[in-house]
Design a protein around this motif. Sequence first.
Motif, mmCIF file in Angstrom:
data_model
loop_
_atom_site.group_PDB
_atom_site.id
_atom_site.type_symbol
_atom_site.label_atom_id
_atom_site.label_comp_id
_atom_site.label_asym_id
_atom_site.label_seq_id
_atom_site.Cartn_x
_atom_site.Cartn_y
_atom_site.Cartn_z
ATOM 1 N N PRO A 33 16.581 6.888 -15.129
ATOM 2 C CA PRO A 33 16.937 6.782 -16.541
ATOM 3 C C PRO A 33 16.517 5.393 -17.034
ATOM 4 C CG PRO A 33 18.867 6.367 -15.179
ATOM 5 C CD PRO A 33 17.726 6.611 -14.242
ATOM 6 N N MET A 34 16.747 5.131 -18.305
ATOM 7 C CA MET A 34 16.389 3.824 -18.855
ATOM 8 C C MET A 34 17.498 2.818 -18.555
ATOM 9 S SD MET A 34 13.474 3.418 -20.427
ATOM 10 C CE MET A 34 13.695 2.385 -21.876
ATOM 11 N N VAL A 35 17.515 2.340 -17.323
ATOM 12 C CA VAL A 35 18.479 1.318 -16.920
ATOM 13 C C VAL A 35 17.683 0.118 -16.424
ATOM 14 C CG1 VAL A 35 20.366 2.907 -16.372
ATOM 15 C CG2 VAL A 35 18.650 2.403 -14.619
ATOM 16 N N PRO A 36 18.297 -1.077 -16.397
ATOM 17 C CA PRO A 36 17.542 -2.259 -15.979
ATOM 18 C C PRO A 36 16.908 -2.086 -14.597
ATOM 19 C CG PRO A 36 19.697 -2.905 -16.811
ATOM 20 C CD PRO A 36 19.677 -1.413 -16.797
ATOM 21 N N GLU A 37 17.580 -1.301 -13.736
ATOM 22 C CA GLU A 37 17.053 -1.105 -12.384
ATOM 23 C C GLU A 37 15.667 -0.459 -12.403
ATOM 24 O OE1 GLU A 37 20.148 -0.622 -13.285
ATOM 25 O OE2 GLU A 37 21.336 -1.870 -11.928
ATOM 26 N N ALA A 38 15.348 0.267 -13.469
ATOM 27 C CA ALA A 38 14.007 0.861 -13.534
ATOM 28 C C ALA A 38 12.961 -0.258 -13.596
ATOM 29 C CB ALA A 38 13.890 1.793 -14.730
ATOM 30 N N ALA A 39 13.191 -1.223 -14.498
ATOM 31 C CA ALA A 39 12.256 -2.347 -14.610
ATOM 32 C C ALA A 39 12.285 -3.190 -13.338
ATOM 33 C CB ALA A 39 12.621 -3.200 -15.829
ATOM 34 N N ILE A 40 13.474 -3.380 -12.804
ATOM 35 C CA ILE A 40 13.615 -4.193 -11.587
ATOM 36 C C ILE A 40 12.854 -3.536 -10.429
ATOM 37 C CG2 ILE A 40 15.313 -4.968 -9.851
ATOM 38 C CD1 ILE A 40 17.272 -5.317 -12.311
ATOM 39 N N ALA A 41 12.976 -2.226 -10.316
ATOM 40 C CA ALA A 41 12.280 -1.519 -9.237
ATOM 41 C C ALA A 41 10.765 -1.607 -9.399
ATOM 42 C CB ALA A 41 12.725 -0.053 -9.203
ATOM 43 N N MET A 42 10.291 -1.495 -10.630
ATOM 44 C CA MET A 42 8.843 -1.608 -10.851
ATOM 45 C C MET A 42 8.351 -2.982 -10.402
ATOM 46 S SD MET A 42 8.717 0.121 -14.642
ATOM 47 C CE MET A 42 6.979 -0.083 -15.050
ATOM 48 N N LEU A 43 9.067 -4.010 -10.837
ATOM 49 C CA LEU A 43 8.673 -5.386 -10.482
ATOM 50 C C LEU A 43 8.804 -5.640 -8.979
ATOM 51 C CD1 LEU A 43 10.424 -6.981 -13.539
ATOM 52 C CD2 LEU A 43 7.995 -7.353 -13.019
ATOM 53 N N ALA A 44 9.794 -4.997 -8.359
ATOM 54 C CA ALA A 44 9.981 -5.169 -6.914
ATOM 55 C C ALA A 44 8.818 -4.537 -6.150
ATOM 56 C CB ALA A 44 11.310 -4.552 -6.475
ATOM 57 N N GLY A 59 0.788 -1.233 0.000
ATOM 58 C CA GLY A 59 0.000 0.000 0.000
ATOM 59 C C GLY A 59 0.820 1.284 0.000
ATOM 60 N N ASP A 60 2.120 1.202 0.315
ATOM 61 C CA ASP A 60 2.942 2.426 0.330
ATOM 62 C C ASP A 60 3.359 2.801 -1.092
ATOM 63 O OD1 ASP A 60 2.907 2.482 3.102
ATOM 64 O OD2 ASP A 60 4.735 1.267 3.275
ATOM 65 N N LEU A 61 3.175 4.052 -1.441
ATOM 66 C CA LEU A 61 3.514 4.471 -2.798
ATOM 67 C C LEU A 61 5.009 4.767 -2.941
ATOM 68 C CD1 LEU A 61 1.687 5.444 -5.455
ATOM 69 C CD2 LEU A 61 2.846 7.573 -4.893
ATOM 70 N N VAL A 62 5.605 4.201 -3.983
ATOM 71 C CA VAL A 62 7.024 4.433 -4.256
ATOM 72 C C VAL A 62 7.149 5.146 -5.599
ATOM 73 C CG1 VAL A 62 9.259 3.323 -4.657
ATOM 74 C CG2 VAL A 62 7.657 2.342 -2.999
ATOM 75 N N ALA A 63 7.826 6.284 -5.597
ATOM 76 C CA ALA A 63 8.013 7.008 -6.861
ATOM 77 C C ALA A 63 9.330 6.592 -7.491
ATOM 78 C CB ALA A 63 8.014 8.508 -6.604
ATOM 79 N N LEU A 64 9.321 6.453 -8.813
ATOM 80 C CA LEU A 64 10.544 6.128 -9.545
ATOM 81 C C LEU A 64 10.854 7.300 -10.459
ATOM 82 C CD1 LEU A 64 9.741 3.267 -8.560
ATOM 83 C CD2 LEU A 64 10.360 2.406 -10.797
ATOM 84 N N ALA A 116 8.748 6.716 -0.661
ATOM 85 C CA ALA A 116 10.154 6.606 -1.054
ATOM 86 C C ALA A 116 10.311 7.021 -2.504
ATOM 87 C CB ALA A 116 10.630 5.167 -0.877
ATOM 88 N N VAL A 117 11.551 7.374 -2.856
ATOM 89 C CA VAL A 117 11.864 7.689 -4.252
ATOM 90 C C VAL A 117 13.036 6.808 -4.665
ATOM 91 C CG1 VAL A 117 12.557 9.471 -5.895
ATOM 92 C CG2 VAL A 117 11.217 10.109 -3.881
ATOM 93 N N ILE A 118 12.911 6.180 -5.812
ATOM 94 C CA ILE A 118 14.057 5.456 -6.367
ATOM 95 C C ILE A 118 14.545 6.271 -7.559
ATOM 96 C CG2 ILE A 118 14.924 3.265 -7.278
ATOM 97 C CD1 ILE A 118 12.629 1.859 -5.919
ATOM 98 N N THR A 119 15.822 6.560 -7.564
ATOM 99 C CA THR A 119 16.358 7.398 -8.631
ATOM 100 C C THR A 119 17.764 6.920 -9.006
ATOM 101 O OG1 THR A 119 16.722 9.706 -9.281
ATOM 102 C CG2 THR A 119 17.286 9.145 -7.011
#
Length: 658
Positions: free
Chosen positions: A151-162, A143-148, A193-196
């Motif tokens: 850039p277009m790096v694999p970690e972007a997709a990984i973070a979404m899936l996580a 339920g906690d919202l995480v903002a991403l 949280a923010v992932i950047t």
Amino acid sequence: MSPDPSGTIKSVLQEQRVFHPSAELASQSMVGSLEAYRRMAEQAKTDPDSFWGEAARTELEWFEPFDSVLDWSNPPFARWFEGGTTNLSFNCLDRHLNGPKADKTALIWEGEPGDVRRFTYRELHAEVCRAANALKALGIGKGDLVALYMPMVPEAAIAMLACARIGAPHSVVFGGFSAEALRDRLVDGEAKAVITADGGFRKDKAVALKPAVDAALAEGACPSVTSVLVVQRTKESVVMEPGRDQWWHELVSAQSQECAAEPMASEDRLFVLYTSGSTGKPKGVVHSTAGYNLWAHLTFKWIFDIRDEDVYWCTADVGWITGHSYIVYGPLSNGATTVMYEGAPRPSKPGAFWELIQKHGITIFYTAPTAIRAFMKSGRAVPDQYDMSSLRLLGTVGEPINPEAWMWYREVIGGDRCPIVDTWWQTETGGVMISPLPGATPTKPGSATLPLPGIEADVVDAQGEPVDVDEGGYLIVRRPWPGMMRTVHGNPQRFRESYWEYLRPKDGSFIYFAGDGARRDSDGYFWVMGRVDDVINVSGHRLGTMEIESALVSHPAVSEAAVVGRPDDLKGEAIVAFVTLEGSREVSDALIQELRVHVGKEIGPIARPDEIRCSDALPKTRSGKIMRRILRALAAGEEVKGDTSTLEDRSVLDRLRA
Ligand code: 6R9
């Protein structure tokens, strides 16, 4: 805002070419024939509950089966697959681990400098689990919202899936947006949280991201944000705030590679994605777990007719819905190999895309009309240097594609053999709604063709009643579908009013309208004419912008065109066209006159531009859509008001003013 009571939009585009799927393609494709498509569509229409129920049971894995397919008792708030629990990350990863797909390449990533990383499904699963555990370690839970903001790096997709794995809805904010745009979205979504990243590479330069996050969070502007996780990409120096900021490579790599996927109720919020719309405050479009997963999965499978050996590449950014549904979730849910590219074609590497196709043996290529028009402008000599024989299917999305660009795409990129899927959809629809199916649907350049099975699209007038064949009107959808947005974050009233109560037919039914004009031809094919906000009223004739733009682009001197209305005492509105010319062409009075005559000849005197202005570029959003609102103000000699934060290149504005 309410519909223009004059109702219909005049259609002037004439396009007669039809391309039939070859017998060979038909025999190899999933759906195989127009009749088979029609049978599917008919079945979905007569018994939608069994159609969607069956699809959800066979295409997704469930922890708990659902009890009901659709609850539409409180329209327009739909509830799909209630009682069931599932997880998008599980469907994209875990379910592929018990068979040969475990060691199949899930993701091929290429960075702008040419660095390549590959992940098998097993490896991607491990990375996603680590990232999910890292989020948990930061105190992020269901339920906690995480903002991403990445850039277009694999970690972007990984973070979404996580995020999906632990049930934390994500809100991806395009990495090109400003600190203010980011802050608005963090505040509106109450992100925890923010992932950047420190930055990313764009046009041969390192572009910083972390400073924008710092600026967005400065002075307690976003009190809900307690942690920032930072991926190291460019290795430029950044300021890390103790107690708030942590490096991804330190925190994530220390985690276990096992993390059970959280069972999520079907209607649990999956993500929020902000869409700017042409006016007003950005809307947080909310998608939910099971329905979105099913729609991204099914549409990807149908439209790209996906085969195990395919190498599929969508050039979008993960910051857009296209990146969500067709770089990450649709392909992975189907166990496909998806390609992600950090870069873009640029002066130092005009053939960047074609080189990637050649290098990775890409079989399916999905891009936007704006990109195709840019390639046309620089000429076929660039793509002709590359071997693109691996391609078997091409797609487009984002704007209406003018027939000229469609033909070029087919001939030059597709070597005259690859079918084109022109896919019409929106952030709000979650996945594609209108598109040809390869091997089944004959295509016509410029038409998105027919609605997908289960989608009851139509064209209606301002009273919500169907218009005649070939008459332009409002493009609507009659019934709910699994991938539909569920609400506007924090503003259900806005959801109801802007999408479902804008047009109300006599019978009182709810129909979905999200702003596009279209017409249907005698084969039932849809021709999207652009946003209805952009319609021009010339002497009482309401004209879509797309058709006049197409006529202009069909002239050999024109590379791109945007047409808007300017208030005119006599005619109501006069037509003003902004055009960019093909590389070698110079502006002259004679050429301007020639273009006006050309449009008159192509579609009739009514559509002949009153004024044509040439410029070297058009104002576009970062996802490549022309911002006609800005051009309208310029044409009328007014000041440009409203939100311009989504503009790709602000200097275009200054050049246009000059
Ligand atoms: C996926 C995406 C949605 C708007 C949509 C329409 C335009 C997208 C199109 C198209 C004609 C197509 N659009 N695809 N118009 N033909 N194949 O782009 O989502 O960013 O929300 O934009 O884009 O105007 O309403 P989004």
